[in-house]
Design an enzyme around this catalytic site. Structure first.
Site, mmCIF file in Angstrom:
data_model
loop_
_atom_site.group_PDB
_atom_site.id
_atom_site.type_symbol
_atom_site.label_atom_id
_atom_site.label_comp_id
_atom_site.label_asym_id
_atom_site.label_seq_id
_atom_site.Cartn_x
_atom_site.Cartn_y
_atom_site.Cartn_z
ATOM 1 N N GLU A 66 -5.725 -4.593 -4.333
ATOM 2 C CA GLU A 66 -6.254 -5.931 -4.420
ATOM 3 C C GLU A 66 -7.938 -5.580 -4.961
ATOM 4 O O GLU A 66 -8.585 -4.812 -4.655
ATOM 5 C CB GLU A 66 -6.498 -6.481 -2.949
ATOM 6 N N ASN A 113 0.810 -1.234 0.242
ATOM 7 C CA ASN A 113 -0.121 0.007 -0.030
ATOM 8 C C ASN A 113 0.778 1.258 -0.017
ATOM 9 O O ASN A 113 0.261 2.323 0.617
ATOM 10 C CB ASN A 113 -0.847 -0.168 1.359
HETATM 11 O O1 LIG Z 1 -4.288 -3.298 1.467
HETATM 12 C C1 LIG Z 1 -4.933 -2.234 2.215
HETATM 13 C C2 LIG Z 1 -5.738 -1.470 1.653
HETATM 14 C C3 LIG Z 1 -6.606 -0.672 2.411
HETATM 15 C C4 LIG Z 1 -7.592 0.160 1.739
HETATM 16 C C5 LIG Z 1 -8.665 0.714 2.457
HETATM 17 C C6 LIG Z 1 -9.584 1.334 1.614
HETATM 18 C C7 LIG Z 1 -9.595 1.896 0.289
HETATM 19 F F1 LIG Z 1 -10.399 2.371 -0.208
HETATM 20 C C8 LIG Z 1 -8.265 1.353 0.031
HETATM 21 C C9 LIG Z 1 -7.262 0.741 0.330
HETATM 22 C C10 LIG Z 1 -6.296 -0.344 3.582
HETATM 23 C C11 LIG Z 1 -5.379 -1.337 4.348
HETATM 24 C C12 LIG Z 1 -4.983 -1.254 5.609
HETATM 25 C C13 LIG Z 1 -4.022 -2.130 6.378
HETATM 26 C C14 LIG Z 1 -3.230 -2.711 5.455
HETATM 27 N N1 LIG Z 1 -3.578 -2.839 4.073
HETATM 28 C C15 LIG Z 1 -4.627 -2.284 3.460
HETATM 29 MG MG LIG Z 2 -2.561 -4.123 2.461
#
Ligand SMILES: Oc1cc(-c2ccc(F)cc2)cc2cccnc12
Ligand SMILES: [Mg+2]
Length: 214
Positions: free
Chosen positions: A199, A170
């Site tokens: 993802e 991220n």
């Molecule tokens: O892979 C991740 C993605 C997101 C994420 C949440 C909301 C969005 F709109 C986009 C991305 C949060 C994370 C928090 C902790 C570990 N990995 C994450």
């Molecule tokens: Mg992540």
């Protein structure tokens, strides 16, 4: 009310995966999160990059910060050589409960030690608790404002050695700008960005691989 998202993910694994088969657990979570409901697993696209770095490092000792439901825990542990240990740290007790069940469903419980609590408190306890001298591989996938303080803590606790590989999720979305600044402007790291996508979406994201030079 009803089931939480992690509970729904566990149910999808129990319904669609084969016990003791990590690949089927990974496939069941990816199918569920791509077609039913999004969840913050590293996912199948970035997962291929994670797999290739884990295979390249072939770690005897590995650390994951941010377990969530255990998807990347399973991805990493399935590739570890016999006798190696993956320590995974999860802040949220409800996620820890689900992750333990998904890791066990994959049959990987003997390779994985899950620690519940804040990474900043647990990292200094790892050496004494598990007799680990240093980590060959670290996957950072927890709250982005913890990437820099926890990397500094790993250095200070002597948990990194010359050649230790850090892989951070991220770094674009949601983004970890301070972390990129830290590893890219630090002579003690050799760092490289692997472009991919968030993802289960077309949104740009990627992984930053940083080798500690000692
Ligand atoms: O892979 C991740 C993605 C997101 C994420 C949440 C909301 C969005 F709109 C986009 C991305 C949060 C994370 C928090 C902790 C570990 N990995 C994450
Ligand atoms: Mg992540």
């Amino acid at each position: 009310t009803g089931l939480s998202r992690p509970q729904r993910i566990l149910k999808a694994v129990q319904k669609n995966a084969k016990k003791g088969d990590p690949q089927s657990v990974i496939a069941a979570i990816d199918h569920y999160c791509r077609h039913k409901e999004w969840a913050m697993n590293v996912g199948d696209d970035k997962g291929l990059i994670l797999d290739s770095v884990v295979m390249e490092v072939n770690p005897s000792s590995a650390l994951e910060l941010g377990t969530y439901c255990g998807y990347s825990t399973v991805r990493i542990a399935r590739l570890l050589p016999a006798g190696s240990t993956l320590i995974t740290v999860e802040f949220n007790p409800h996620c820890a409960v689900i992750a333990r069940q998904i890791i066990a469903y994959a049959g990987l419980q003997d390779k994985v030690k899950l620690m519940e609590g804040p990474s900043g408190d647990l990292i200094p306890k790892i050496k004494e608790q598990f007799g680990i001298t240093s980590f060959d591989f670290v996957f950072l996938d927890h709250w982005k404002d913890r990437y820099v303080p926890d990397t500094k803590l790993l250095e200070e606790c002597g948990l990194l050695r010359k050649g230790s590989v850090l892989l951070a999720d991220n770094v674009i979305c949601p983004g970890a700008p301070e972390y990129l600044e830290y590893v890219r402007n630090n002579p003690r790291y050799e760092t490289r960005y692997f472009p991919s996508n968030l993802e289960y979406t077309k949104v740009e994201d990627g992984l930053e691989k940083s080798v500690f030079l000692g």
